[in-house]
Design an enzyme around this catalytic site. Structure first.
Site, PDB file in Angstrom:
ATOM      1  CG  HIS A  94      31.618   9.390  36.560  1.00  0.00           C
ATOM      2  ND1 HIS A  94      32.473  10.238  37.210  1.00  0.00           N
ATOM      3  CD2 HIS A  94      32.226   9.105  35.370  1.00  0.00           C
ATOM      4  CE1 HIS A  94      33.535  10.469  36.447  1.00  0.00           C
ATOM      5  NE2 HIS A  94      33.408   9.781  35.331  1.00  0.00           N
ATOM      6  NE  ARG A 100      13.551   5.648  32.867  1.00  0.00           N
ATOM      7  CZ  ARG A 100      13.101   6.333  31.811  1.00  0.00           C
ATOM      8  NH1 ARG A 100      13.940   6.973  31.016  1.00  0.00           N
ATOM      9  NH2 ARG A 100      11.814   6.378  31.546  1.00  0.00           N
ATOM     10  CD  GLN A 123      26.554  13.748  29.998  1.00  0.00           C
ATOM     11  OE1 GLN A 123      27.066  14.681  30.536  1.00  0.00           O
ATOM     12  NE2 GLN A 123      27.266  12.736  29.515  1.00  0.00           N
ATOM     13  CG  ASP A 183       9.111  17.819  29.217  1.00  0.00           C
ATOM     14  OD1 ASP A 183      10.199  17.972  29.800  1.00  0.00           O
ATOM     15  OD2 ASP A 183       9.016  17.567  28.011  1.00  0.00           O
TER      16      ASP A 183
HETATM   17  C1  BG6 Z   1      35.315   9.635  32.216  1.00  0.00           C
HETATM   18  C2  BG6 Z   1      35.566   8.224  31.773  1.00  0.00           C
HETATM   19  O1  BG6 Z   1      35.461   9.744  33.605  1.00  0.00           O
HETATM   20  O2  BG6 Z   1      34.014  10.025  31.860  1.00  0.00           O
HETATM   21  C3  BG6 Z   1      35.365   8.096  30.287  1.00  0.00           C
HETATM   22  O3  BG6 Z   1      36.904   7.851  32.096  1.00  0.00           O
HETATM   23  C4  BG6 Z   1      34.008   8.639  29.883  1.00  0.00           C
HETATM   24  O4  BG6 Z   1      35.488   6.741  29.883  1.00  0.00           O
HETATM   25  C5  BG6 Z   1      33.779  10.028  30.476  1.00  0.00           C
HETATM   26  O5  BG6 Z   1      33.975   8.702  28.473  1.00  0.00           O
HETATM   27  C6  BG6 Z   1      32.367  10.512  30.230  1.00  0.00           C
HETATM   28  O6  BG6 Z   1      32.238  11.864  30.594  1.00  0.00           O
HETATM   29  P1  BG6 Z   1      31.088  12.784  29.980  1.00  0.00           P
HETATM   30  O7  BG6 Z   1      31.180  14.044  30.747  1.00  0.00           O
HETATM   31  O8  BG6 Z   1      31.363  12.924  28.528  1.00  0.00           O
HETATM   32  O9  BG6 Z   1      29.798  12.031  30.206  1.00  0.00           O
END
Ligand code: BG6
Length: 493
Positions: A238, A346, A380, A407
């Site tokens: 991610h 950031r 988020q 903002d």
């Molecule tokens: C997943 C991870 O890919 O993403 C999890 O395996 C994590 O550990 C999750 O909780 C978080 O996703 P989101 O969309 O809730 O931020």
């Protein structure tokens, strides 16, 4: 009509991901009219289930409104379930026959979603390719979820295996962060605004911080999590994906191939992370909390070995060795069991040179400490983009300076606009064949190359994890590391 049909398969239909995410997402897409006509859904798993049972289990995640009942019943009607093993050819041949019967068209396009544990990916993907391909001109798309291996080697092995049975064209690797509104917006923000293009580089930017925080622990997922840890679970995928979009050069067009070409190019410029640029931690229970969940530390999660050194928190610092970014630290930080749920980017700009305001009081009441400008993209919750800037304190004589924000908070500016869930966008992309938001094999390989050496070193040298309390803001060691690299925090951690 005799038009083209589609079959969407949910492998692992009895599992957690199917119940909590995939089936609800399919329902919402159906409800909102996004699923092509003539589509049917087939669940597959080992247990002897029924469609009714699957929908009972998933009921509380479906969020069906009273006036949607009729539509919901229609949706259930186009679902079927087939049970069978994950490795026997005859089961997959049977599934193939059933599919032809259910869809009534041997050339129906087939989409396979593997909501399965990684241990069965290999067999299932092979069996599907050998026994469940549609007849031409129907096409097949295989949707796979992470983990894509545990390190560079195992990931390459999995890729080789998949490449034996599928073309890259057919593979849809999910990174659900790519389905989030604000992650997609980075591309628009960067490349449709002249104001950012001139400053998006090492001359103006001091540091980039990409942050992922969760306020929950592993919550019984400890067995899975312990094999991976936060670097593999969140940072390698991610956060690294976000980084590549923040840092890439301008793509030639908005096609998936052009965008991913640029993403992979920037990843190639990153050297493997050095162990001295890593901070790792593991949460312990907060005995003073009134919440029983928070009293539990990571090691109290069933399925986690009592002597586990798996990090639930990590910060790594990366450098991009190209003309745009040379010397700018990209600080990636992720942690579970912290004080809040938040993901944000950031971008911190450099100090204002010249010292014209050195004698003026700033908001801190200190002379000569003008706060840096900072662009914050909050992914988020409560999506927002805001630019922290200095302003003259309103109404005061002279030049008293204070920080403020330009903002754009979405729920104020775009009241009533519903932002679809990441999975809704991604599954829709699979139907339409858009690859922009899926991870290409070379991106995956580069991301592993960058984290691989530190993962090995953390294991080999038994690098200790720093304990932190459930509900903590973060690790002081990480903040100190970020500060050392020149990131000055201006808010509250
Ligand atoms: C997943 C991870 O890919 O993403 C999890 O395996 C994590 O550990 C999750 O909780 C978080 O996703 P989101 O969309 O809730 O931020």
């Amino acid at each position: 009509t005799g038009s083209q049909r589609h079959v969407f398969f949910v492998f692992g239909a009895s599992g957690d991901l199917a119940k909590k995410k995939i089936y609800p997402t399919l329902w919402w897409l159906y409800r909102d009219g996004f699923i092509p006509e003539n589509t049917c859904f087939i669940g597959y798993a080992r247990s002897e289930l029924t469609v009714e049972k699957i929908f009972q289990n998933a009921a509380k995640y479906m969020k069906v409104q009273d006036d949607e009942r009729e539509k919901y019943e229609q949706f259930i009607k186009i679902n079927s379930y087939v049970h069978g093993s994950y490795d026997k050819a005859e089961d997959f041949e049977r599934l193939n026959k059933e599919t032809n019967k259910i869809s009534g068209q041997a050339t129906a396009h087939r989409f396979f979603y593997l909501a399965l544990p990684p241990s069965v990916y290999g067999n299932v993907s092979e069996m599907i390719s050998k026994h469940c391909r549609p007849e031409s001109p129907g096409f097949l798309r295989l949707i796979v979820e992470k983990p894509f291996g545990k390190d560079l080697e195992s990931s390459n092995k999995l890729s080789e295996h998949l490449n034996k049975f599928y073309s890259e064209e057919e593979l849809y690797r999910i990174d659900h962060y790519l389905g989030k509104e604000m992650v997609q917006n980075i591309i628009v923000l960067r490349f449709s605004n002249k104001i950012f293009s001139r400053v998006w580089n090492r001359d103006s930017i001091a540091a980039v911080n990409i942050i992922f925080k969760e306020d929950i622990g592993t919550q019984g997922r400890g067995g899975y999590f312990d094999e991976f840890g936060i670097i593999r679970d969140v940072i390698q995928n991610h956060l690294m994906q976000i980084l590549s979009i923040v840092a890439m050069e301008k793509p030639r067009s908005t096609t998936g191939e052009d965008i991913r070409d640029e993403k992979v190019k920037v990843l190639r410029c990153i050297a493997p992370i050095k162990i001295e640029d890593v901070v790792i931690g593991q949460y312990i229970g907060d005995k003073d909390s009134t919440d029983p969940e928070r009293q539990k530390g990571y090691l109290d999660d069933d399925g986690v070995p009592k002597d586990s050194r798996t990090p639930t928190y990590a910060q790594v610092v990366l450098f991009i060795n190209n003309e745009r970014w040379d010397g700018v630290p990209f600080i990636l930080r992720a942690g579970k069991a912290l004080n809040e749920k938040k993901a944000e980017i950031r971008i911190q700009f450099r100090d204002v040179p010249g010292g014209m305001f050195d004698e003026e009081l700033t908001e801190h009441g200190v002379k000569g400490t003008l706060a840096r400008d900072e662009l914050v993209i909050r992914v988020q919750p409560n999506e927002a983009i805001y630019l922290k800037v200095n302003t003259k304190r309103p109404g005061e004589m002279g030049f008293s300076i204070e920080g403020t924000e330009l903002d754009l908070t979405y729920n104020e500016r775009y009241q009533g606009v519903k932002l679809p869930d990441a999975y809704e966008r991604l599954i829709l992309d699979v139907f339409t064949g858009s690859k922009i938001n899926f991870v290409r094999s070379d991106e995956l390989q580069e991301a592993w190359r960058i984290v691989d050496p530190i993962l090995a070193e953390i294991d080999k040298k038994k690098v200790p994890v720093i304990p932190y309390k459930f509900g903590a803001v973060g690790l002081r060691e990480a903040f100190a590391g970020a500060a050392m690299h020149g990131y000055i925090y201006t808010g509250t951690y």
